[in-house]
Design a protein around this motif. Structure first.
Motif, PDB file in Angstrom:
ATOM      1  N   SER A 207      20.657   9.173  30.019  1.00 59.65           N
ATOM      2  CA  SER A 207      19.311   9.123  30.545  1.00 59.65           C
ATOM      3  C   SER A 207      18.676  10.510  30.476  1.00 59.65           C
ATOM      4  O   SER A 207      17.508  10.652  30.159  1.00 59.65           O
ATOM      5  CB  SER A 207      19.347   8.576  31.966  1.00 59.65           C
ATOM      6  N   ALA A 208      19.460  11.548  30.754  1.00 64.06           N
ATOM      7  CA  ALA A 208      18.946  12.913  30.664  1.00 64.06           C
ATOM      8  C   ALA A 208      18.618  13.271  29.220  1.00 64.06           C
ATOM      9  O   ALA A 208      17.583  13.884  28.946  1.00 64.06           O
ATOM     10  CB  ALA A 208      19.957  13.902  31.229  1.00 64.06           C
ATOM     11  N   SER A 209      19.478  12.876  28.294  1.00 63.07           N
ATOM     12  CA  SER A 209      19.200  13.184  26.890  1.00 63.07           C
ATOM     13  C   SER A 209      18.012  12.375  26.392  1.00 63.07           C
ATOM     14  O   SER A 209      17.240  12.863  25.567  1.00 63.07           O
ATOM     15  CB  SER A 209      20.429  12.927  26.023  1.00 63.07           C
ATOM     16  N   ALA A 210      17.840  11.145  26.910  1.00 63.52           N
ATOM     17  CA  ALA A 210      16.673  10.348  26.526  1.00 63.52           C
ATOM     18  C   ALA A 210      15.399  11.002  27.048  1.00 63.52           C
ATOM     19  O   ALA A 210      14.386  11.075  26.338  1.00 63.52           O
ATOM     20  CB  ALA A 210      16.798   8.926  27.064  1.00 63.52           C
ATOM     21  N   ARG A 211      15.457  11.500  28.296  1.00 60.13           N
ATOM     22  CA  ARG A 211      14.287  12.197  28.852  1.00 60.13           C
ATOM     23  C   ARG A 211      13.988  13.453  28.052  1.00 60.13           C
ATOM     24  O   ARG A 211      12.832  13.764  27.766  1.00 60.13           O
ATOM     25  CB  ARG A 211      14.542  12.557  30.316  1.00 60.13           C
ATOM     26  N   GLU A 212      15.043  14.183  27.693  1.00 57.06           N
ATOM     27  CA  GLU A 212      14.871  15.412  26.914  1.00 57.06           C
ATOM     28  C   GLU A 212      14.267  15.099  25.546  1.00 57.06           C
ATOM     29  O   GLU A 212      13.366  15.792  25.081  1.00 57.06           O
ATOM     30  CB  GLU A 212      16.230  16.116  26.759  1.00 57.06           C
ATOM     31  N   GLU A 213      14.757  14.041  24.923  1.00 58.33           N
ATOM     32  CA  GLU A 213      14.239  13.642  23.601  1.00 58.33           C
ATOM     33  C   GLU A 213      12.772  13.232  23.718  1.00 58.33           C
ATOM     34  O   GLU A 213      11.953  13.594  22.875  1.00 58.33           O
ATOM     35  CB  GLU A 213      15.078  12.482  23.054  1.00 58.33           C
ATOM     36  N   HIS A 214      12.437  12.490  24.779  1.00 54.30           N
ATOM     37  CA  HIS A 214      11.043  12.082  25.006  1.00 54.30           C
ATOM     38  C   HIS A 214      10.164  13.313  25.217  1.00 54.30           C
ATOM     39  O   HIS A 214       9.067  13.406  24.662  1.00 54.30           O
ATOM     40  CB  HIS A 214      10.958  11.143  26.213  1.00 54.30           C
ATOM     41  N   ARG A 215      10.656  14.254  26.022  1.00 57.36           N
ATOM     42  CA  ARG A 215       9.906  15.483  26.282  1.00 57.36           C
ATOM     43  C   ARG A 215       9.664  16.271  24.999  1.00 57.36           C
ATOM     44  O   ARG A 215       8.565  16.760  24.741  1.00 57.36           O
ATOM     45  CB  ARG A 215      10.662  16.341  27.299  1.00 57.36           C
ATOM     46  N   LEU A 216      10.718  16.362  24.166  1.00 58.71           N
ATOM     47  CA  LEU A 216      10.584  17.088  22.899  1.00 58.71           C
ATOM     48  C   LEU A 216       9.585  16.400  21.967  1.00 58.71           C
ATOM     49  O   LEU A 216       8.789  17.068  21.305  1.00 58.71           O
ATOM     50  CB  LEU A 216      11.945  17.211  22.216  1.00 58.71           C
TER      51      LEU A 216
END
Length: 121
Positions: free
Chosen positions: A64-73
């Motif tokens: 979930s954190a990596s998905a949020r990070e990917e979305h943010r990027l």
């Protein structure tokens, strides 16, 4: 960043740079206190394992954190692209404005020269 201390783990937290904590007026920790802190980082290997497990998020939290990070990027890339497009448009408008003002300046100079010659005659 100072993680919360787990009840069963005796983790090491470095002293703050605050002079009130160290007792020194210059704000630096004393040499003896920093060497003592280095010696008491972990009391046993089980404490190391406990603290390592605490510092790693669960697999679902990581995804979930990596998905949020990917979305943010991705959002950042989109905003950067829009900003570059907007800046390019501003530059083109500025160049057109410069061109128009130079042409108007030349026209006014020509008109001024004509009027000056007319006054002389």
């Amino acid at each position: 960043y100072r993680p919360m201390q787990h009840a069963s783990a005796s983790m090491y937290f470095p002293p703050s740079d605050d002079s009130r904590v160290s007792g020194n007026s210059d704000g630096r920790g004393g040499e003896s206190s920093s060497s003592n802190n280095k010696k008491r980082r972990f009391s046993s290997s089980s404490d190391r394992a406990d603290s390592a497990a605490m510092s790693r998020p669960a697999a679902s939290a990581m995804s979930s954190a990596s998905a949020r990070e990917e979305h943010r990027l991705e959002q950042n890339r989109i905003r950067a692209r829009e900003t570059r497009k907007r800046d390019k448009l501003k530059w083109k408008q500025m160049e057109q404005s410069i061109f128009d003002l130079k042409r108007e300046n030349e026209d006014l100079k020509t008109k001024n020269e004509f009027l000056v010659e007319e006054l002389k005659s």
